[in-house]
Write a protein that holds these residues in place. Sequence first.
Motif, mmCIF file in Angstrom:
data_model
loop_
_atom_site.group_PDB
_atom_site.id
_atom_site.type_symbol
_atom_site.label_atom_id
_atom_site.label_comp_id
_atom_site.label_asym_id
_atom_site.label_seq_id
_atom_site.Cartn_x
_atom_site.Cartn_y
_atom_site.Cartn_z
ATOM 1 N N LEU A 1 0.568 -1.369 0.327
ATOM 2 C CA LEU A 1 -0.045 -0.543 0.117
ATOM 3 C C LEU A 1 0.573 1.524 0.061
ATOM 4 C CD1 LEU A 1 -2.854 -1.081 2.244
ATOM 5 C CD2 LEU A 1 -3.078 -0.083 0.519
ATOM 6 N N LEU A 2 1.943 1.469 0.768
ATOM 7 C CA LEU A 2 2.516 1.777 1.041
ATOM 8 C C LEU A 2 3.381 2.062 -0.488
ATOM 9 C CD1 LEU A 2 4.429 4.396 2.105
ATOM 10 C CD2 LEU A 2 5.307 3.133 3.561
ATOM 11 N N LEU A 3 4.198 1.321 -0.953
ATOM 12 C CA LEU A 3 4.619 1.427 -2.410
ATOM 13 C C LEU A 3 4.069 2.657 -3.827
ATOM 14 C CD1 LEU A 3 6.640 1.346 -4.349
ATOM 15 C CD2 LEU A 3 5.854 -1.149 -4.795
ATOM 16 N N GLY A 4 2.404 1.705 -3.374
ATOM 17 C CA GLY A 4 1.397 2.102 -4.764
ATOM 18 C C GLY A 4 1.209 3.681 -3.965
ATOM 19 N N ALA A 5 1.066 4.742 -2.943
ATOM 20 C CA ALA A 5 0.781 5.891 -2.769
ATOM 21 C C ALA A 5 2.148 6.397 -2.903
ATOM 22 C CB ALA A 5 0.798 6.052 -1.397
ATOM 23 N N LEU A 6 3.108 5.675 -2.419
ATOM 24 C CA LEU A 6 4.666 6.906 -3.078
ATOM 25 C C LEU A 6 4.481 6.510 -4.538
ATOM 26 C CD1 LEU A 6 6.850 5.381 -0.456
ATOM 27 C CD2 LEU A 6 6.003 7.504 -0.736
ATOM 28 N N ILE A 7 4.198 6.179 -5.517
ATOM 29 C CA ILE A 7 4.213 5.860 -6.606
ATOM 30 C C ILE A 7 3.020 7.169 -7.384
ATOM 31 C CG2 ILE A 7 4.063 4.796 -8.829
ATOM 32 C CD1 ILE A 7 4.676 2.259 -7.704
ATOM 33 N N TYR A 8 1.946 6.833 -6.188
ATOM 34 C CA TYR A 8 1.016 8.539 -6.757
ATOM 35 C C TYR A 8 1.649 9.507 -6.815
ATOM 36 C CZ TYR A 8 -3.385 6.384 -6.690
ATOM 37 O OH TYR A 8 -4.640 4.972 -6.674
ATOM 38 N N VAL A 9 2.290 9.820 -5.480
ATOM 39 C CA VAL A 9 3.142 10.981 -5.381
ATOM 40 C C VAL A 9 3.677 11.717 -7.078
ATOM 41 C CG1 VAL A 9 4.972 12.361 -3.982
ATOM 42 C CG2 VAL A 9 3.220 10.775 -2.384
ATOM 43 N N LEU A 10 5.317 10.004 -7.163
ATOM 44 C CA LEU A 10 5.735 10.318 -7.548
ATOM 45 C C LEU A 10 5.046 10.788 -9.278
ATOM 46 C CD1 LEU A 10 8.566 9.870 -9.677
ATOM 47 C CD2 LEU A 10 8.339 7.490 -9.968
ATOM 48 N N ARG A 11 3.873 10.434 -10.082
ATOM 49 C CA ARG A 11 2.649 10.172 -10.310
ATOM 50 C C ARG A 11 2.460 11.395 -10.966
ATOM 51 N NH1 ARG A 11 -2.114 6.565 -11.937
ATOM 52 N NH2 ARG A 11 -3.024 8.097 -13.357
ATOM 53 N N TRP A 12 2.046 12.271 -9.398
ATOM 54 C CA TRP A 12 1.565 13.929 -9.970
ATOM 55 C C TRP A 12 2.682 14.837 -10.132
ATOM 56 C CZ3 TRP A 12 -2.793 13.465 -11.663
ATOM 57 C CH2 TRP A 12 -3.628 13.033 -11.232
ATOM 58 N N GLY A 13 3.523 14.401 -8.952
ATOM 59 C CA GLY A 13 5.059 15.357 -9.228
ATOM 60 C C GLY A 13 5.533 15.289 -10.316
ATOM 61 N N ILE A 14 6.109 14.563 -11.827
ATOM 62 C CA ILE A 14 6.058 14.325 -12.852
ATOM 63 C C ILE A 14 5.543 15.203 -13.860
ATOM 64 C CG2 ILE A 14 6.530 13.113 -15.052
ATOM 65 C CD1 ILE A 14 6.983 11.086 -12.918
ATOM 66 N N CYS B 1 -3.007 17.493 -5.936
ATOM 67 C CA CYS B 1 -3.409 15.882 -5.382
ATOM 68 C C CYS B 1 -1.459 15.341 -5.394
ATOM 69 C CB CYS B 1 -2.944 15.253 -7.812
ATOM 70 S SG CYS B 1 -4.587 15.608 -7.995
ATOM 71 N N MET B 2 -0.835 16.067 -5.655
ATOM 72 C CA MET B 2 0.501 15.321 -5.116
ATOM 73 C C MET B 2 0.694 15.768 -4.018
ATOM 74 S SD MET B 2 4.432 16.975 -5.984
ATOM 75 C CE MET B 2 4.482 18.911 -4.934
ATOM 76 N N LEU B 3 0.113 17.379 -2.999
ATOM 77 C CA LEU B 3 0.587 16.810 -1.876
ATOM 78 C C LEU B 3 -0.623 16.035 -1.235
ATOM 79 C CD1 LEU B 3 0.840 21.469 -1.778
ATOM 80 C CD2 LEU B 3 2.576 19.782 -1.383
ATOM 81 N N SER B 4 -1.806 16.305 -1.504
ATOM 82 C CA SER B 4 -2.824 15.426 -1.026
ATOM 83 C C SER B 4 -2.552 13.465 -0.608
ATOM 84 C CB SER B 4 -3.865 15.446 -1.814
ATOM 85 O OG SER B 4 -5.016 13.872 -1.390
ATOM 86 N N SER B 5 -1.722 13.364 -2.104
ATOM 87 C CA SER B 5 -1.147 11.773 -1.816
ATOM 88 C C SER B 5 -0.081 11.373 -1.164
ATOM 89 C CB SER B 5 -0.562 10.991 -3.607
ATOM 90 O OG SER B 5 0.139 12.180 -4.285
ATOM 91 N N SER B 6 1.076 13.561 -0.857
ATOM 92 C CA SER B 6 1.824 12.709 0.319
ATOM 93 C C SER B 6 1.608 12.838 1.475
ATOM 94 C CB SER B 6 2.588 14.070 -0.528
ATOM 95 O OG SER B 6 3.147 14.544 -1.575
ATOM 96 N N VAL B 7 0.477 13.436 2.129
ATOM 97 C CA VAL B 7 0.074 13.689 3.380
ATOM 98 C C VAL B 7 -0.841 11.988 3.402
ATOM 99 C CG1 VAL B 7 -1.969 13.969 4.432
ATOM 100 C CG2 VAL B 7 -0.236 15.895 3.237
ATOM 101 N N GLY B 8 -1.436 11.562 2.729
ATOM 102 C CA GLY B 8 -1.424 9.987 2.148
ATOM 103 C C GLY B 8 -1.015 8.675 2.557
#
Length: 393
Positions: free
Chosen positions: A267-280, A360-367
């Motif tokens: 779950l954590l790995l998936g969330a971190l990829i969300y952060v990367l996805r929006w950050g890009i 979205c990047m900030l929200s996924s980071s807190v998540g």
Amino acid sequence: MKKMLNLRGFYLFLGLAGGSFGSYLTLLLKHNGLDSSQIGMLMATGTLIAICIQPLWGVISDRYNQTRLVLILSVAVPAVLATLYQSEYFILLLVVYTLATIFSSTQAPIADSYAIAAANQAGATYGSIRMMMSIGAAVGAFMGSQYVSHFSVSTIWLPYLLLNGVAVIFALTLPKEAEENRMMSQSFSNGIKKLLGNKIFLAFLGGSFLVNQTMTAFGTYFVLAFQSVGGSTSYAGIALFIASVTNVPSMLYASKIIRKLGRERTLLLGALIYVLRWGIQVAFPSPVVMVAVQVLHGLSFGLFYIAAVEYVSQITLPEMQATGQSVFNIVFSGFAGVLGNLLNGILLEQGGVGLMNLSCMLSSSVGALLLFYVARSTRGSLPLPVASKGTGA
């Protein structure tokens, strides 16, 4: 097993229907004269009302053993209502979307709890069933883009109606009272009290909420956002195809990743990829990047969703499986959908794609931080015992 083939067929045509229609619904609403803020308000309001009514579906399914009937209604009613999306009246569109969402919102918790139990009995994995929806969504998204490019978007309801009709036929072949679903016996309210008394489960729900609300920026607004930076509808279809098709290997091999890392770390790995996805997308706001970054969709949404559904199944008692999945779905799709549709619609309208992606990047980071807490917590601290059967992972 014939039942498994029929269940996979049901998921496949759900994906085909949803991919060909859902991604282009905002385009249809804009064609009817609504702006992004109005679309967000319409979808958020409809989803909120559906959340309030959704527990009734759990009562019908659990108490009266009507899983198949609920699944059929969840597909057939939204398909028929889609014929009314051609209206230009906001109030009528709101009523249509709300009614469609009331019925469709029950698909995930009922179908997923059914699929997990069926996979256990057949010695398969939930991911191998759920990936059929991703395959369908990938093909459906591409078909939808081609349809919109060659025909009027106002008739997009037609293939949606036909594909959902096939899904209904597959649903009719499923057992009316599956042995696997008899474990869904505990009342919804009692199940909620037990689940919400678990602080780790609450942290999991909070993380899932913050991560998945960002997906409305993709699922609801991607086509509009893509067009706003100069992308075409045809290339939007390619991006949606890439996003959906990358779910397939993620969901197929999710069980192996989960066995190696554990559900919480996955779950954590998936969330971190969300952060990367929006950050890009924040760093490189262009149509080419918006298409290319969709290769991360499977590792973000696909991996996250499989791990989340199996995590809920793991910590929930056998008689509370439907309740657990319903609570998760209300937060993951319901409340997250309300906030995401409202927030991202306003951000897209007022600040453009860049501001929406930054949010979205900030929200996924807190998540991700909340899910880090979940991953650090030992399984032994969970007050709800593991079900006697595994999830096939």
